[in-house]
Motif scaffolding. Sequence first.
Motif, PDB file in Angstrom:
ATOM      1  N   LEU A  32      -6.869  -5.638 -11.759  1.00  0.00           N
ATOM      2  CA  LEU A  32      -5.905  -5.468 -10.669  1.00  0.00           C
ATOM      3  C   LEU A  32      -4.486  -5.773 -11.129  1.00  0.00           C
ATOM      4  O   LEU A  32      -3.531  -5.101 -10.722  1.00  0.00           O
ATOM      5  N   THR A  33      -4.344  -6.758 -11.997  1.00  0.00           N
ATOM      6  CA  THR A  33      -3.021  -7.071 -12.542  1.00  0.00           C
ATOM      7  C   THR A  33      -2.505  -5.911 -13.388  1.00  0.00           C
ATOM      8  O   THR A  33      -1.330  -5.547 -13.313  1.00  0.00           O
ATOM      9  N   ALA A  34      -3.377  -5.306 -14.185  1.00  0.00           N
ATOM     10  CA  ALA A  34      -2.987  -4.160 -15.004  1.00  0.00           C
ATOM     11  C   ALA A  34      -2.591  -2.978 -14.121  1.00  0.00           C
ATOM     12  O   ALA A  34      -1.590  -2.294 -14.391  1.00  0.00           O
ATOM     13  N   VAL A  35      -3.346  -2.744 -13.040  1.00  0.00           N
ATOM     14  CA  VAL A  35      -3.012  -1.664 -12.106  1.00  0.00           C
ATOM     15  C   VAL A  35      -1.665  -1.942 -11.445  1.00  0.00           C
ATOM     16  O   VAL A  35      -0.825  -1.047 -11.314  1.00  0.00           O
ATOM     17  N   GLN A  36      -1.432  -3.186 -11.051  1.00  0.00           N
ATOM     18  CA  GLN A  36      -0.166  -3.542 -10.413  1.00  0.00           C
ATOM     19  C   GLN A  36       1.009  -3.326 -11.362  1.00  0.00           C
ATOM     20  O   GLN A  36       2.052  -2.821 -10.967  1.00  0.00           O
ATOM     21  N   ARG A  37       0.805  -3.680 -12.623  1.00  0.00           N
ATOM     22  CA  ARG A  37       1.859  -3.488 -13.629  1.00  0.00           C
ATOM     23  C   ARG A  37       2.178  -1.997 -13.791  1.00  0.00           C
ATOM     24  O   ARG A  37       3.353  -1.606 -13.830  1.00  0.00           O
ATOM     25  N   CYS A  38       1.150  -1.172 -13.875  1.00  0.00           N
ATOM     26  CA  CYS A  38       1.364   0.277 -13.999  1.00  0.00           C
ATOM     27  C   CYS A  38       2.026   0.848 -12.748  1.00  0.00           C
ATOM     28  O   CYS A  38       2.908   1.715 -12.846  1.00  0.00           O
ATOM     29  N   LEU A  39       1.624   0.363 -11.604  1.00  0.00           N
ATOM     30  CA  LEU A  39       2.219   0.825 -10.353  1.00  0.00           C
ATOM     31  C   LEU A  39       3.690   0.436 -10.272  1.00  0.00           C
ATOM     32  O   LEU A  39       4.522   1.230  -9.823  1.00  0.00           O
ATOM     33  N   ASP A  40       4.038  -0.758 -10.722  1.00  0.00           N
ATOM     34  CA  ASP A  40       5.446  -1.171 -10.746  1.00  0.00           C
ATOM     35  C   ASP A  40       6.256  -0.263 -11.662  1.00  0.00           C
ATOM     36  O   ASP A  40       7.393   0.115 -11.334  1.00  0.00           O
ATOM     37  N   ASP A  41       5.668   0.104 -12.818  1.00  0.00           N
ATOM     38  CA  ASP A  41       6.346   1.044 -13.722  1.00  0.00           C
ATOM     39  C   ASP A  41       6.538   2.396 -13.043  1.00  0.00           C
ATOM     40  O   ASP A  41       7.592   3.030 -13.176  1.00  0.00           O
ATOM     41  N   LEU A  42       5.525   2.850 -12.310  1.00  0.00           N
ATOM     42  CA  LEU A  42       5.621   4.124 -11.595  1.00  0.00           C
ATOM     43  C   LEU A  42       6.722   4.077 -10.542  1.00  0.00           C
ATOM     44  O   LEU A  42       7.508   5.026 -10.409  1.00  0.00           O
ATOM     45  N   VAL A  43       6.803   3.000  -9.799  1.00  0.00           N
ATOM     46  CA  VAL A  43       7.833   2.874  -8.759  1.00  0.00           C
ATOM     47  C   VAL A  43       9.222   2.920  -9.383  1.00  0.00           C
ATOM     48  O   VAL A  43      10.127   3.592  -8.871  1.00  0.00           O
ATOM     49  N   ARG A  44       9.391   2.225 -10.518  1.00  0.00           N
ATOM     50  CA  ARG A  44      10.701   2.267 -11.197  1.00  0.00           C
ATOM     51  C   ARG A  44      11.020   3.675 -11.698  1.00  0.00           C
ATOM     52  O   ARG A  44      12.148   4.149 -11.557  1.00  0.00           O
ATOM     53  N   SER A  45      10.025   4.354 -12.238  1.00  0.00           N
ATOM     54  CA  SER A  45      10.243   5.715 -12.744  1.00  0.00           C
ATOM     55  C   SER A  45      10.579   6.676 -11.614  1.00  0.00           C
ATOM     56  O   SER A  45      11.468   7.534 -11.759  1.00  0.00           O
ATOM     57  N   VAL A  46       9.898   6.537 -10.491  1.00  0.00           N
ATOM     58  CA  VAL A  46      10.188   7.396  -9.340  1.00  0.00           C
ATOM     59  C   VAL A  46      11.598   7.108  -8.834  1.00  0.00           C
ATOM     60  O   VAL A  46      12.330   8.026  -8.452  1.00  0.00           O
ATOM     61  N   GLY A  47      12.013   5.851  -8.845  1.00  0.00           N
ATOM     62  CA  GLY A  47      13.378   5.511  -8.421  1.00  0.00           C
ATOM     63  C   GLY A  47      14.426   6.153  -9.319  1.00  0.00           C
ATOM     64  O   GLY A  47      15.427   6.695  -8.829  1.00  0.00           O
ATOM     65  N   ARG A  48      14.199   6.119 -10.646  1.00  0.00           N
ATOM     66  CA  ARG A  48      15.136   6.772 -11.568  1.00  0.00           C
ATOM     67  C   ARG A  48      15.142   8.278 -11.368  1.00  0.00           C
ATOM     68  O   ARG A  48      16.201   8.923 -11.390  1.00  0.00           O
ATOM     69  N   LEU A  49      13.968   8.845 -11.156  1.00  0.00           N
ATOM     70  CA  LEU A  49      13.863  10.287 -10.923  1.00  0.00           C
ATOM     71  C   LEU A  49      14.570  10.681  -9.633  1.00  0.00           C
ATOM     72  O   LEU A  49      15.258  11.705  -9.576  1.00  0.00           O
ATOM     73  N   GLU A  50      14.441   9.841  -8.624  1.00  0.00           N
ATOM     74  CA  GLU A  50      15.099  10.117  -7.347  1.00  0.00           C
ATOM     75  C   GLU A  50      16.618  10.110  -7.497  1.00  0.00           C
ATOM     76  O   GLU A  50      17.309  10.918  -6.881  1.00  0.00           O
ATOM     77  N   GLN A  51      17.131   9.239  -8.331  1.00  0.00           N
ATOM     78  CA  GLN A  51      18.575   9.219  -8.577  1.00  0.00           C
ATOM     79  C   GLN A  51      19.031  10.483  -9.292  1.00  0.00           C
ATOM     80  O   GLN A  51      20.118  10.987  -9.035  1.00  0.00           O
TER      81      GLN A  51
END
Length: 96
Positions: free
Chosen positions: A7-26
Amino acid sequence: MSLQDELTAVQRCLDDLVRSVGRLEQQVGGGLDIRRVRTDTDHLRDSVALLREAAPALEPERARPEVIRIPDQPYDRSLWTDSDDEGLGCSGRHAP
């Protein structure tokens, strides 16, 4: 890996995804497609949070191994009257 480690590994990957989506949105702007992706990542974040809350109930109990007690008394010698001495052959026989 334990369930908590996964679950910690999934959370880490999800946090990376959220940051990537934020950069893409910009870079792309606030169109319908990027909002859909943002919504999907938010749903994933909520789902992982719910899974973390349920994790203690999901983790299987670890069975304790059965303890086998071996007595300290010597074995009954009559148990070994018909057996071979390991590596020596039967008593009364001779090696070739």
